[in-house]
Design an enzyme around this catalytic site. Structure first.
Site, PDB file in Angstrom:
ATOM      1  N   ASP A 102      29.039 106.851  38.589  1.00 17.06           N
ATOM      2  CA  ASP A 102      29.314 106.075  37.375  1.00 17.06           C
ATOM      3  C   ASP A 102      30.363 105.001  37.673  1.00 17.06           C
ATOM      4  O   ASP A 102      31.144 105.130  38.617  1.00 17.06           O
ATOM      5  CB  ASP A 102      29.864 106.989  36.269  1.00 17.06           C
ATOM      6  CG  ASP A 102      28.855 108.048  35.858  1.00 17.06           C
ATOM      7  OD1 ASP A 102      27.650 107.840  36.075  1.00 17.06           O
ATOM      8  OD2 ASP A 102      29.289 109.092  35.339  1.00 17.06           O
TER       9      ASP A 102
HETATM   10  N1  URA Z   1      28.400 113.195  37.682  1.00 14.01           N
HETATM   11  C1  URA Z   1      28.920 112.369  36.762  1.00 14.01           C
HETATM   12  O1  URA Z   1      29.060 112.741  35.609  1.00 14.01           O
HETATM   13  N2  URA Z   1      29.251 111.118  37.135  1.00 14.01           N
HETATM   14  C2  URA Z   1      29.144 110.671  38.411  1.00 14.01           C
HETATM   15  O2  URA Z   1      29.497 109.527  38.698  1.00 14.01           O
HETATM   16  C3  URA Z   1      28.622 111.553  39.362  1.00 14.01           C
HETATM   17  C4  URA Z   1      28.257 112.807  38.981  1.00 14.01           C
END
Ligand code: URA
Length: 285
Positions: A102
């Site tokens: 993310d």
């Molecule tokens: N899980 C998440 O919630 N975000 C990420 O960036 C990676 C795994």
């Protein structure tokens, strides 16, 4: 096909564009045995012999970078609104990120042009482990270790695959990966390590949301056998060979924990750190 000398050397993994320019300036690069003076000089990788410090340089067909992704960058080749992780590695060579983190997640991301490797790492059938360090809004509960190991219902067609939850205390060496602002300021149980085998959308955040917690900080520490070197600063990338286990200096995740379990490395004693006093649940880690 002709290309600029500095571009060729960057793509061959000799260094970043500015590092390569400084190597050329120091007269360490030869083209067909003659000292190269200018970064913009044109070379033909198929017919010219380029050497750095006397060693011939060739373009590797596959190249993979291990990037320490900072928050604020998106894992995409192009984006109209936000900076992408591609801006943090040498350009060219048809590179792409292996999976996604993310925008607000930090940590290990591979950037490669090796489609077969990316497929092996990402295929749901491969069950490649990914370990995350998360800070929760409130402490985790011990019962979740079993719950997570059995899979969690997060609103998809099927529960998650079994995941391994470690609730950190002050002795966990992985806490060294935390940003300074969190060090010494967290309640026991607020920092956790979660190892998952899949890569569902927002998976870690959704798993904790399902048990009533919000993730306020998230960092990926490892992807398969590849571990984020503790010494690699945010925004920095290094070349890596995903086929090999990386065991670089500064590599602490799993190896330190595993070595501590075998007694090779002393886990920091929470009591020692507090000058021998008793451990109160409210004391910060
Ligand atoms: N899980 C998440 O919630 N975000 C990420 O960036 C990676 C795994």
């Amino acid at each position: 096909m002709q290309t600029r000398l500095d571009k060729f050397l960057t793509e061959a993994g000799v260094g970043t564009r500015s590092e390569v320019k400084s190597i050329i300036k120091k007269k360490s690069v030869t083209v067909n045995g003659i000292c190269a003076e200018k970064p913009e000089m044109k070379v033909n990788p198929d017919t010219d012999e380029v050497a750095v410090g006397g060693k011939v340089v060739t373009l590797r067909s596959n190249v993979t970078y291990l990037l320490h992704k900072p928050a604020g960058y998106v894992c995409a080749v192009k984006d109209n609104c936000f900076p992408t992780v591609m801006e943090l590695v040498p350009q060219g060579r048809d590179l792409f990120p292996v999976g996604r983190l993310d925008k607000d997640t930090e940590g290990l991301i591979l950037i490669t042009n090796d489609g077969a490797m990316a497929h092996r790492m990402l295929s749901p059938r491969s069950h490649v482990d990914k370990t995350y360090l998360a800070v929760l809004d409130r402490p985790a509960e011990d019962g979740w270790i079993t719950l997570f190991s059995e899979g969690v219902e997060i609103g998809d067609d099927a529960p998650t695959l079994p995941a391994k939850l470690v609730i950190c205390d002050a002795a966990n060496p992985e806490l060294e990966y935390l940003p300074e602002e969190y060090k010494g300021g967290l309640f026991p149980g607020q920092a956790v390590l979660l190892t998952i085998q899949e890569g569902r959308y927002h998976q870690v955040k959704r798993m904790f949301h399902a048990v009533g917690r919000e993730v306020i900080y998230l960092k990926r520490l490892s992807f398969g056998s590849i571990v984020l070197p503790l010494s690699l600063k945010k925004g920095e990338a290094i070349l890596c060979d995903p086929e090999k286990t990386i065991d670089m200096p500064g590599n602490r995740v799993n190896s330190l924990t595993a070595r501590a379990a075998h007694g090779d490395v002393k886990r920091k004693s929470a009591q020692n750190r507090r000058g021998g006093g008793s451990c109160q649940k409210t004391e910060r880690i």
